[in-house]
Design a protein around this motif. Structure first.
Motif, short mmCIF file in Angstrom:
data_model
loop_
_atom_site.label_atom_id
_atom_site.label_comp_id
_atom_site.label_asym_id
_atom_site.label_seq_id
_atom_site.Cartn_x
_atom_site.Cartn_y
_atom_site.Cartn_z
N HIS A 141 0.82 -1.23 0.19
CA HIS A 141 0.03 0.13 -0.06
C HIS A 141 0.79 1.14 -0.06
N SER A 150 -4.66 8.99 -5.79
CA SER A 150 -6.04 8.52 -5.66
C SER A 150 -5.88 7.74 -4.41
N LEU A 151 -4.87 6.48 -4.19
CA LEU A 151 -4.63 5.87 -3.13
C LEU A 151 -4.24 6.67 -1.90
N ARG A 153 -4.79 9.88 -1.30
CA ARG A 153 -6.10 10.49 -0.64
C ARG A 153 -6.94 9.49 0.05
N ALA A 154 -7.22 8.35 -0.60
CA ALA A 154 -8.38 7.44 -0.05
C ALA A 154 -7.67 6.88 1.40
N GLN A 155 -6.40 6.60 1.50
CA GLN A 155 -5.55 6.28 2.38
C GLN A 155 -6.01 4.61 3.07
N CYS A 156 -6.60 3.93 2.19
CA CYS A 156 -6.87 2.74 2.21
C CYS A 156 -7.00 1.85 1.10
N SER A 157 -6.74 0.59 1.19
CA SER A 157 -6.78 -0.50 0.07
C SER A 157 -6.91 -1.78 0.47
N ILE A 345 -15.86 2.04 5.00
CA ILE A 345 -14.52 1.90 3.97
C ILE A 345 -14.80 0.93 2.92
N VAL A 348 -14.74 1.91 -0.82
CA VAL A 348 -13.58 2.40 -1.02
C VAL A 348 -12.36 1.16 -1.54
N GLU A 351 -12.80 -0.28 -4.81
CA GLU A 351 -12.30 0.54 -5.79
C GLU A 351 -10.66 0.62 -5.66
N SER A 352 -10.09 -0.03 -4.90
CA SER A 352 -8.50 0.10 -4.66
C SER A 352 -7.94 -1.40 -4.35
#
Length: 432
Positions: A141, A150-151, A153-157, A345, A348, A351-352
């Protein structure tokens, strides 16, 4: 030493060991994490080859006996691991561990007893000045977030790691792996190689002792099918009409000491197949007798042919139940991991989805996973799969970024702290 940070980064994988210095883009050494010995009674065959020595062009890998330090994902043979690290650190990296820090990638849910054995190896055997232990998902990550805004900003995957021993679906939030939501499949590259060995041994030649050769054949010839029923029918066609048939040549020990694909153009014929749609007239049922009447092409003594094995082997990851394994497939594993997280979450994470690990290198892997996920994910959620540029090096590159950060030294456990407090208390610093 080429790394300016003075930190050695080791991704201690079950199949491959990646080692280099923090701050570098790529590792210096990507070598088999094992030792091996050739069959026979000669003096050369009694010598154990270590790590990169197996990759030498003049080494015949036929029938080699392998000893791996890692079994089922965990370090169980510190003697072998010490030999491999000794070769990598002093021979390839040419570094003095006593003047270096170590960032070590460790498997998730490593038992305390094995953690203690690892710490002894790091501090007492090699004498590293400090140690930081990281898990693979958080480093993947970190690396991808550094490349994709984008990752960041999202801070999660959701990191899907198809490794040598296991496959993990791990949600990551703000660079911390959510351990309570991690889901695991007991399938990895090793199981796929063993399955291919069994198929080839049953149908063609006995290759049960040829782990390295079959592993190479798997990597070069296997792919993920987007329409398994159609491809099974195609695989029953006669020799010339079969788009999957290809041959792998085994080394003879004289003219060649490594295996190779006989005809790459023949091996890539399946790329020309339509992605969707049925066969026109060449259905397997109507052509059952067609290939039986024709004379089968003769194979030499040192080669074997593959047809439907090429896509049935990776199919294990998506439908292990078809092979008698009572496990969920990869898509269901991912959904279960996401559902274990907070509802806020979940969209999100879908999406990642980041793919890492060597088994994600199979052609069409990401597209097949997208097709498997879409029907079982809620319609209002968008599914986006992010394949890594190099899935084998993704974890190491994340470790390299972390090792070069200004705060890294404060995150480590020093050798003096280890000697004063012991392994168990020091390990609490790495708990998320």
């Amino acid at each position: 030493m080429t790394g300016g940070s003075g930190v050695v980064v080791i991704d201690n994988g079950g199949g491959l060991l990646k080692a280099g210095f923090g701050g570098d883009k790529d590792p210096i050494a990507v070598v088999p994490n094992c030792i091996a010995k050739s069959p026979g009674t000669s003096a050369s065959s009694k010598k154990w080859l270590v790590a990169d020595q197996l990759q030498a062009q003049d080494v015949d890998v036929t029938g080699m006996t392998l000893r791996r330090p890692i079994d089922r994902g965990y370090l169980i043979n510190t003697e072998v691991q010490r030999e491999v690290w000794e070769r990598v650190l002093r021979g390839l990296l040419q570094v003095d561990p006593t003047n270096s820090s170590l960032l070590l990638v460790e498997p998730q849910f490593n038992p305390p007893g094995l953690q203690h054995a690892t710490d002894e190896l790091v501090f007492e055997e090699f004498g590293f000045s400090s140690l930081y232990v990281a898990d693979a998902p958080s480093l993947v990550h970190l690396y991808e977030a550094s490349r994709q805004p984008s990752l960041f900003r999202a801070q999660c995957s959701l990191v899907v790691d198809c490794g040598f021993s296991f496959t993990h679906a791990s949600p990551v939030l703000q660079n911390f792996t959510l351990n309570y939501a991690v889901r695991r499949m007991d399938l990895g590259g090793k199981a796929l190689t063993n399955y291919l060995k069994e198929l080839v041994s049953y149908r063609s030649l006995n290759v049960m002792d040829e782990t390295l050769l079959i592993d190479d054949a798997k990597e070069k010839l296997c792919f993920v099918s987007l329409d398994v029923p159609r491809d099974l029918r195609l695989a029953r066609l006669s020799f010339k009409d079969n788009p999957f048939r290809c041959s792998y040549i085994l080394p003879d020990g004289i003219t060649s000491k490594k295996g190779c694909v006989k005809d790459l153009d023949e091996a890539h014929r399946y790329y020309s197949l339509p992605v969707d749609g049925e066969l026109d007239q060449k259905d397997g049922d109507s052509d059952t007798n067609k290939f039986e009447d024709k004379k089968k092409p003769e194979l030499s003594q040192n080669e074997f042919a593959l047809t439907n094995e090429r896509f049935l082997v990776p199919e294990m990851l998506f439908h292990p139940i078809d092979l008698g394994m009572n496990q969920a497939g990869l898509a269901e594993c991912i959904v279960r991991a996401v559902q274990a997280c907070h509802p806020f979450i979940q969209p999100v994470l879908y999406e990642s989805i980041i793919l890492t690990g060597g088994s994600t290198l199979f052609p069409r892997f990401a597209e097949r996973l997208q097709r498997e996920l879409r029907p079982i994910v809620p319609e209002d959620y968008h599914v986006k799969i992010i394949p890594q540029e190099n899935p084998i090096l993704g974890v190491w590159r994340g470790g390299s970024i972390l090792a070069s950060s200004p705060d890294f030294a404060s995150m480590c456990v020093t050798k003096s702290e280890y000697e004063e407090m012991g392994s168990a208390r020091c390990r609490r610093r790495f708990f998320h």
